[in-house]
Design a protein around this motif. Structure first.
Motif, PDB file in Angstrom:
ATOM      1  N   LEU A 121     -23.382 -18.208 -44.009  1.00  0.00           N
ATOM      2  CA  LEU A 121     -22.951 -19.178 -42.996  1.00  0.00           C
ATOM      3  C   LEU A 121     -22.433 -18.535 -41.713  1.00  0.00           C
ATOM      4  O   LEU A 121     -22.024 -19.232 -40.791  1.00  0.00           O
ATOM      5  CB  LEU A 121     -21.872 -20.103 -43.580  1.00  0.00           C
ATOM      6  CG  LEU A 121     -22.290 -20.924 -44.797  1.00  0.00           C
ATOM      7  CD1 LEU A 121     -21.129 -21.795 -45.268  1.00  0.00           C
ATOM      8  CD2 LEU A 121     -23.502 -21.772 -44.482  1.00  0.00           C
ATOM      9  N   TRP A 122     -22.426 -17.223 -41.650  1.00  0.00           N
ATOM     10  CA  TRP A 122     -21.943 -16.534 -40.453  1.00  0.00           C
ATOM     11  C   TRP A 122     -22.873 -16.781 -39.274  1.00  0.00           C
ATOM     12  O   TRP A 122     -24.094 -16.846 -39.436  1.00  0.00           O
ATOM     13  CB  TRP A 122     -21.863 -15.026 -40.694  1.00  0.00           C
ATOM     14  CG  TRP A 122     -20.883 -14.624 -41.738  1.00  0.00           C
ATOM     15  CD1 TRP A 122     -21.165 -14.222 -43.013  1.00  0.00           C
ATOM     16  CD2 TRP A 122     -19.465 -14.574 -41.614  1.00  0.00           C
ATOM     17  NE1 TRP A 122     -20.008 -13.940 -43.669  1.00  0.00           N
ATOM     18  CE2 TRP A 122     -18.941 -14.138 -42.845  1.00  0.00           C
ATOM     19  CE3 TRP A 122     -18.576 -14.859 -40.575  1.00  0.00           C
ATOM     20  CZ2 TRP A 122     -17.580 -13.965 -43.071  1.00  0.00           C
ATOM     21  CZ3 TRP A 122     -17.212 -14.691 -40.797  1.00  0.00           C
ATOM     22  CH2 TRP A 122     -16.730 -14.252 -42.028  1.00  0.00           C
ATOM     23  N   GLN A 174     -21.955 -11.664 -36.984  1.00  0.00           N
ATOM     24  CA  GLN A 174     -20.623 -11.840 -37.556  1.00  0.00           C
ATOM     25  C   GLN A 174     -20.717 -11.653 -39.067  1.00  0.00           C
ATOM     26  O   GLN A 174     -21.761 -11.896 -39.644  1.00  0.00           O
ATOM     27  CB  GLN A 174     -20.067 -13.233 -37.226  1.00  0.00           C
ATOM     28  CG  GLN A 174     -19.884 -13.494 -35.755  1.00  0.00           C
ATOM     29  CD  GLN A 174     -18.886 -12.556 -35.110  1.00  0.00           C
ATOM     30  OE1 GLN A 174     -17.889 -12.167 -35.709  1.00  0.00           O
ATOM     31  NE2 GLN A 174     -19.164 -12.174 -33.874  1.00  0.00           N
ATOM     32  N   PRO A 175     -19.669 -11.222 -39.710  1.00  0.00           N
ATOM     33  CA  PRO A 175     -18.379 -10.841 -39.138  1.00  0.00           C
ATOM     34  C   PRO A 175     -18.473  -9.465 -38.487  1.00  0.00           C
ATOM     35  O   PRO A 175     -19.226  -8.616 -38.935  1.00  0.00           O
ATOM     36  CB  PRO A 175     -17.458 -10.805 -40.358  1.00  0.00           C
ATOM     37  CG  PRO A 175     -18.364 -10.446 -41.496  1.00  0.00           C
ATOM     38  CD  PRO A 175     -19.689 -11.083 -41.168  1.00  0.00           C
ATOM     39  N   ASP A 176     -17.678  -9.269 -37.433  1.00  0.00           N
ATOM     40  CA  ASP A 176     -17.725  -7.989 -36.735  1.00  0.00           C
ATOM     41  C   ASP A 176     -16.386  -7.252 -36.706  1.00  0.00           C
ATOM     42  O   ASP A 176     -16.316  -6.125 -36.242  1.00  0.00           O
ATOM     43  CB  ASP A 176     -18.252  -8.167 -35.315  1.00  0.00           C
ATOM     44  CG  ASP A 176     -17.356  -9.028 -34.451  1.00  0.00           C
ATOM     45  OD1 ASP A 176     -16.324  -9.544 -34.937  1.00  0.00           O
ATOM     46  OD2 ASP A 176     -17.682  -9.202 -33.261  1.00  0.00           O
ATOM     47  N   ILE A 197     -25.946 -21.817 -32.163  1.00  0.00           N
ATOM     48  CA  ILE A 197     -25.801 -21.839 -33.613  1.00  0.00           C
ATOM     49  C   ILE A 197     -24.360 -22.133 -34.011  1.00  0.00           C
ATOM     50  O   ILE A 197     -23.421 -21.539 -33.494  1.00  0.00           O
ATOM     51  CB  ILE A 197     -26.255 -20.496 -34.200  1.00  0.00           C
ATOM     52  CG1 ILE A 197     -27.739 -20.293 -33.896  1.00  0.00           C
ATOM     53  CG2 ILE A 197     -25.999 -20.437 -35.697  1.00  0.00           C
ATOM     54  CD1 ILE A 197     -28.263 -18.935 -34.268  1.00  0.00           C
ATOM     55  N   VAL A 198     -24.197 -23.062 -34.921  1.00  0.00           N
ATOM     56  CA  VAL A 198     -22.895 -23.416 -35.474  1.00  0.00           C
ATOM     57  C   VAL A 198     -22.739 -22.672 -36.796  1.00  0.00           C
ATOM     58  O   VAL A 198     -23.670 -22.592 -37.582  1.00  0.00           O
ATOM     59  CB  VAL A 198     -22.802 -24.940 -35.708  1.00  0.00           C
ATOM     60  CG1 VAL A 198     -21.525 -25.301 -36.414  1.00  0.00           C
ATOM     61  CG2 VAL A 198     -22.931 -25.684 -34.395  1.00  0.00           C
ATOM     62  N   GLY A 199     -21.556 -22.124 -37.039  1.00  0.00           N
ATOM     63  CA  GLY A 199     -21.312 -21.422 -38.300  1.00  0.00           C
ATOM     64  C   GLY A 199     -19.911 -20.890 -38.355  1.00  0.00           C
ATOM     65  O   GLY A 199     -19.033 -21.319 -37.605  1.00  0.00           O
ATOM     66  N   ILE A 200     -19.692 -19.924 -39.246  1.00  0.00           N
ATOM     67  CA  ILE A 200     -18.365 -19.346 -39.372  1.00  0.00           C
ATOM     68  C   ILE A 200     -18.302 -18.011 -38.644  1.00  0.00           C
ATOM     69  O   ILE A 200     -19.311 -17.345 -38.426  1.00  0.00           O
ATOM     70  CB  ILE A 200     -17.922 -19.220 -40.846  1.00  0.00           C
ATOM     71  CG1 ILE A 200     -18.901 -18.391 -41.660  1.00  0.00           C
ATOM     72  CG2 ILE A 200     -17.743 -20.600 -41.457  1.00  0.00           C
ATOM     73  CD1 ILE A 200     -18.452 -18.142 -43.090  1.00  0.00           C
ATOM     74  N   ASN A 201     -17.080 -17.635 -38.280  1.00  0.00           N
ATOM     75  CA  ASN A 201     -16.813 -16.488 -37.433  1.00  0.00           C
ATOM     76  C   ASN A 201     -15.508 -15.857 -37.889  1.00  0.00           C
ATOM     77  O   ASN A 201     -14.596 -16.554 -38.306  1.00  0.00           O
ATOM     78  CB  ASN A 201     -16.683 -17.005 -35.981  1.00  0.00           C
ATOM     79  CG  ASN A 201     -16.260 -15.938 -35.003  1.00  0.00           C
ATOM     80  OD1 ASN A 201     -16.930 -14.940 -34.844  1.00  0.00           O
ATOM     81  ND2 ASN A 201     -15.137 -16.162 -34.344  1.00  0.00           N
ATOM     82  N   VAL A 253     -10.878 -16.643 -40.688  1.00  0.00           N
ATOM     83  CA  VAL A 253     -12.173 -17.303 -40.529  1.00  0.00           C
ATOM     84  C   VAL A 253     -12.006 -18.611 -39.773  1.00  0.00           C
ATOM     85  O   VAL A 253     -11.114 -19.409 -40.078  1.00  0.00           O
ATOM     86  CB  VAL A 253     -12.815 -17.584 -41.910  1.00  0.00           C
ATOM     87  CG1 VAL A 253     -14.105 -18.384 -41.769  1.00  0.00           C
ATOM     88  CG2 VAL A 253     -13.084 -16.264 -42.629  1.00  0.00           C
ATOM     89  N   ASP A 254     -12.874 -18.824 -38.787  1.00  0.00           N
ATOM     90  CA  ASP A 254     -12.898 -20.103 -38.090  1.00  0.00           C
ATOM     91  C   ASP A 254     -14.311 -20.676 -38.091  1.00  0.00           C
ATOM     92  O   ASP A 254     -15.274 -19.975 -38.375  1.00  0.00           O
ATOM     93  CB  ASP A 254     -12.336 -20.007 -36.663  1.00  0.00           C
ATOM     94  CG  ASP A 254     -13.032 -18.995 -35.783  1.00  0.00           C
ATOM     95  OD1 ASP A 254     -14.280 -18.951 -35.765  1.00  0.00           O
ATOM     96  OD2 ASP A 254     -12.336 -18.235 -35.088  1.00  0.00           O
ATOM     97  N   LEU A 255     -14.375 -21.963 -37.807  1.00  0.00           N
ATOM     98  CA  LEU A 255     -15.651 -22.654 -37.633  1.00  0.00           C
ATOM     99  C   LEU A 255     -15.964 -22.598 -36.147  1.00  0.00           C
ATOM    100  O   LEU A 255     -15.161 -23.036 -35.319  1.00  0.00           O
ATOM    101  CB  LEU A 255     -15.520 -24.102 -38.112  1.00  0.00           C
ATOM    102  CG  LEU A 255     -16.760 -24.974 -38.036  1.00  0.00           C
ATOM    103  CD1 LEU A 255     -17.885 -24.405 -38.890  1.00  0.00           C
ATOM    104  CD2 LEU A 255     -16.425 -26.393 -38.475  1.00  0.00           C
ATOM    105  N   TRP A 256     -17.106 -22.019 -35.810  1.00  0.00           N
ATOM    106  CA  TRP A 256     -17.497 -21.852 -34.412  1.00  0.00           C
ATOM    107  C   TRP A 256     -18.435 -22.998 -34.065  1.00  0.00           C
ATOM    108  O   TRP A 256     -19.502 -23.144 -34.645  1.00  0.00           O
ATOM    109  CB  TRP A 256     -18.178 -20.522 -34.236  1.00  0.00           C
ATOM    110  CG  TRP A 256     -18.488 -20.132 -32.828  1.00  0.00           C
ATOM    111  CD1 TRP A 256     -18.183 -20.814 -31.691  1.00  0.00           C
ATOM    112  CD2 TRP A 256     -19.150 -18.944 -32.421  1.00  0.00           C
ATOM    113  NE1 TRP A 256     -18.613 -20.131 -30.593  1.00  0.00           N
ATOM    114  CE2 TRP A 256     -19.213 -18.971 -31.014  1.00  0.00           C
ATOM    115  CE3 TRP A 256     -19.695 -17.866 -33.084  1.00  0.00           C
ATOM    116  CZ2 TRP A 256     -19.819 -17.963 -30.282  1.00  0.00           C
ATOM    117  CZ3 TRP A 256     -20.285 -16.857 -32.353  1.00  0.00           C
ATOM    118  CH2 TRP A 256     -20.337 -16.902 -30.967  1.00  0.00           C
ATOM    119  N   LEU A 257     -18.012 -23.820 -33.106  1.00  0.00           N
ATOM    120  CA  LEU A 257     -18.755 -25.008 -32.696  1.00  0.00           C
ATOM    121  C   LEU A 257     -19.070 -24.937 -31.203  1.00  0.00           C
ATOM    122  O   LEU A 257     -18.477 -25.652 -30.400  1.00  0.00           O
ATOM    123  CB  LEU A 257     -17.933 -26.269 -32.994  1.00  0.00           C
ATOM    124  CG  LEU A 257     -17.505 -26.464 -34.450  1.00  0.00           C
ATOM    125  CD1 LEU A 257     -16.463 -27.564 -34.555  1.00  0.00           C
ATOM    126  CD2 LEU A 257     -18.704 -26.771 -35.303  1.00  0.00           C
TER     127      LEU A 257
END
Length: 105
Positions: free
Chosen positions: A56-57, A61-63, A80-84, A71-75
């Motif tokens: 889901l990254w 990411q992750p970097d 692309i939407v996903g986790i970061n 962890v956050d939800l990147w919107l």
């Protein structure tokens, strides 16, 4: 209640589509979720103990840029939407979830 965990891309897409969540933005398109690699660098876990999905990254990411452990939800408004992974000291809105009824959590 705990910070939320996301389980699959369908859940990420659902959350991204919710107007109430997008209205929570405070100038940055990130919302805290309940995951981190603070205990073991590079091994992400959800606070609630559920398995952490590695697919889901968002790209690249992750970097761990600057020791990013949370962890956050990147919107983003487009893309692309996903986790970061992000610095735990940043201030973002957050998303909580309650345990299922009868779960004992």
């Amino acid at each position: 209640w705990s910070l939320a965990a996301v389980r699959d891309q369908a859940e990420v897409d659902y959350l991204a589509a919710q107007a109430d969540i997008q209205d929570a933005f405070t100038g940055a398109p990130f919302i805290w979720l309940g995951g981190s690699d603070a205990a073991v660098e590079g091994t992400f876990v959800w606070d609630n103990g559920e398995p952490f999905p590695d697919d889901l990254w968002v790209p690249n990411q992750p970097d761990n840029n600057g020791d990013e452990d949370c962890v956050d939800l990147w919107l983003p408004t487009s893309g692309i939407v996903g986790i970061n992974d992000d610095l735990c000291t940043r201030t973002f809105p957050y998303l909580c979830e309650r345990p299922p009824p009868g779960s004992g959590r």
